[in-house]
Design a protein around this motif. Sequence first.
Motif, PDB file in Angstrom:
ATOM      1  N   ASP A  16      12.956  29.404   7.867  1.00 39.65           N
ATOM      2  CA  ASP A  16      12.525  30.925   8.316  1.00 39.65           C
ATOM      3  C   ASP A  16      11.161  31.423   6.947  1.00 39.65           C
ATOM      4  N   THR A  17      11.077  30.999   6.380  1.00 48.62           N
ATOM      5  CA  THR A  17      10.304  30.882   5.317  1.00 48.62           C
ATOM      6  C   THR A  17       8.735  30.663   5.832  1.00 48.62           C
ATOM      7  N   VAL A  18       8.884  29.706   6.299  1.00 47.87           N
ATOM      8  CA  VAL A  18       6.934  28.904   7.150  1.00 47.87           C
ATOM      9  C   VAL A  18       6.915  29.320   8.255  1.00 47.87           C
ATOM     10  N   GLY A  19       8.142  29.850   8.955  1.00 45.93           N
ATOM     11  CA  GLY A  19       8.035  30.549  10.090  1.00 45.93           C
ATOM     12  C   GLY A  19       7.265  31.996  10.091  1.00 45.93           C
ATOM     13  N   LYS A  20       7.875  32.143   9.077  1.00 50.50           N
ATOM     14  CA  LYS A  20       6.986  33.667   8.824  1.00 50.50           C
ATOM     15  C   LYS A  20       5.733  33.979   8.629  1.00 50.50           C
ATOM     16  N   PHE A  21       5.442  32.847   7.377  1.00 51.08           N
ATOM     17  CA  PHE A  21       4.587  33.081   7.146  1.00 51.08           C
ATOM     18  C   PHE A  21       3.506  32.498   8.318  1.00 51.08           C
ATOM     19  N   ARG A  22       3.566  31.742   8.591  1.00 49.78           N
ATOM     20  CA  ARG A  22       2.535  31.129   9.863  1.00 49.78           C
ATOM     21  C   ARG A  22       2.445  31.906  11.398  1.00 49.78           C
ATOM     22  N   GLN A  61       0.601  34.488   9.706  1.00 47.56           N
ATOM     23  CA  GLN A  61      -1.524  32.960  10.306  1.00 47.56           C
ATOM     24  C   GLN A  61      -1.262  33.785  12.220  1.00 47.56           C
ATOM     25  N   ALA A  62      -0.855  34.137  12.436  1.00 47.77           N
ATOM     26  CA  ALA A  62      -1.245  33.565  13.805  1.00 47.77           C
ATOM     27  C   ALA A  62      -1.081  35.014  14.261  1.00 47.77           C
ATOM     28  N   GLY A  63      -0.429  36.609  13.382  1.00 45.31           N
ATOM     29  CA  GLY A  63       0.121  37.363  14.764  1.00 45.31           C
ATOM     30  C   GLY A  63       1.592  38.055  15.429  1.00 45.31           C
ATOM     31  N   SER A  64       2.486  36.972  14.821  1.00 45.53           N
ATOM     32  CA  SER A  64       3.400  37.308  15.400  1.00 45.53           C
ATOM     33  C   SER A  64       4.674  37.259  14.323  1.00 45.53           C
ATOM     34  N   ARG A  65       5.863  37.391  14.896  1.00 45.49           N
ATOM     35  CA  ARG A  65       6.803  37.253  13.783  1.00 45.49           C
ATOM     36  C   ARG A  65       7.176  36.026  13.103  1.00 45.49           C
ATOM     37  N   TYR A  66       7.458  34.885  14.334  1.00 45.91           N
ATOM     38  CA  TYR A  66       7.582  33.737  13.770  1.00 45.91           C
ATOM     39  C   TYR A  66       6.380  32.701  14.271  1.00 45.91           C
ATOM     40  N   ALA A  67       6.026  31.442  13.587  1.00 46.21           N
ATOM     41  CA  ALA A  67       5.200  30.549  14.500  1.00 46.21           C
ATOM     42  C   ALA A  67       5.266  29.277  14.123  1.00 46.21           C
ATOM     43  N   GLU A  68       4.898  28.311  14.874  1.00 44.99           N
ATOM     44  CA  GLU A  68       4.584  26.936  14.054  1.00 44.99           C
ATOM     45  C   GLU A  68       3.115  26.604  14.165  1.00 44.99           C
ATOM     46  N   GLY A  69       2.658  25.649  13.379  1.00 43.54           N
ATOM     47  CA  GLY A  69       0.823  25.265  13.153  1.00 43.54           C
ATOM     48  C   GLY A  69       0.762  23.946  13.926  1.00 43.54           C
ATOM     49  N   PHE A  70      -0.637  24.322  14.058  1.00 45.10           N
ATOM     50  CA  PHE A  70      -0.169  22.532  14.449  1.00 45.10           C
ATOM     51  C   PHE A  70      -1.835  22.201  14.694  1.00 45.10           C
ATOM     52  N   ALA A  71      -2.796  20.894  14.645  1.00 44.47           N
ATOM     53  CA  ALA A  71      -3.631  21.069  14.509  1.00 44.47           C
ATOM     54  C   ALA A  71      -3.713  19.800  16.095  1.00 44.47           C
ATOM     55  N   LYS A  72      -5.461  19.656  16.570  1.00 43.25           N
ATOM     56  CA  LYS A  72      -5.015  19.245  17.694  1.00 43.25           C
ATOM     57  C   LYS A  72      -6.059  17.847  17.527  1.00 43.25           C
TER      58      LYS A  72
END
Length: 249
Positions: free
Chosen positions: A199-205, A208-219
């Motif tokens: 929950d915490t990391v989802g909010k943190f990302r 960064q992403a401009g949303s309530r919750y996000a997941e981050g990836f590196a292509k």
Amino acid sequence: MRILAIGAHPDDIELQCAGTLALYKRQGHEVFMAVATNGDMGNFDVPPAELAAIREAEFKAACAVIGAEPIWMGFPDEKLENTLANRLAFVDLIRSADPDLVITHGPDDYHPDHRYTHQLVWDALPLAGVGSLATAHPATARQVTLYFMDNVGGIGFQPTEFVDITETIEAKKAALAKHASQLRIFRQLMDVDLLDVVDTVGKFRGYQAGSRYAEGFAKVEAWYRGLSRRLLPEGSGASRFDYLKGDAQ
């Protein structure tokens, strides 16, 4: 599309990219979740053989929440190595799912099983399409695009793309909650609530992403693996600015 997520341990995928996988599934794509090791070393108070069976059952229950096809590789926990035999096993894993896209650990994760999973996937991907290299499944017909998922706690990871998982954060938590043996031992030994972590990391990302919750990836940008179009799914959640506008009206 066909999406294959490969984690080192039975709960790694749920921690790092289950929201994205749930979004893929809701959008009609085929999703496969593979775990390399059996997690048998994870609890000091449960015998390894018994724990391996528990972790496999928990993993399959988590896959059912997402709607993903489970793939259990069964390597010994804490002992994964980058050998030729293991590389060929990963080649066959990739061929069995025949994915358009693979998600796995990055090279700088904290655990050796994570880093060896990364290296085995990286080395196996170009071999999956080599027709003269025989495994149980036929060679793939294309080079597969690769994404690295976040590190635990978001530590030392710099995303290049984000996925808005606002609409699937609860599915992510529900999938992770199936790993009761892992959640218990983290609370008991480390006073860490893994559900609170996501929950915490989802909010943190999300910030960064401009949303309530996000997941981050590196292509991964590599020869024959780069694409001019985005393959990660687009979430339908409102942006933080949209929420603020709604609050102001």
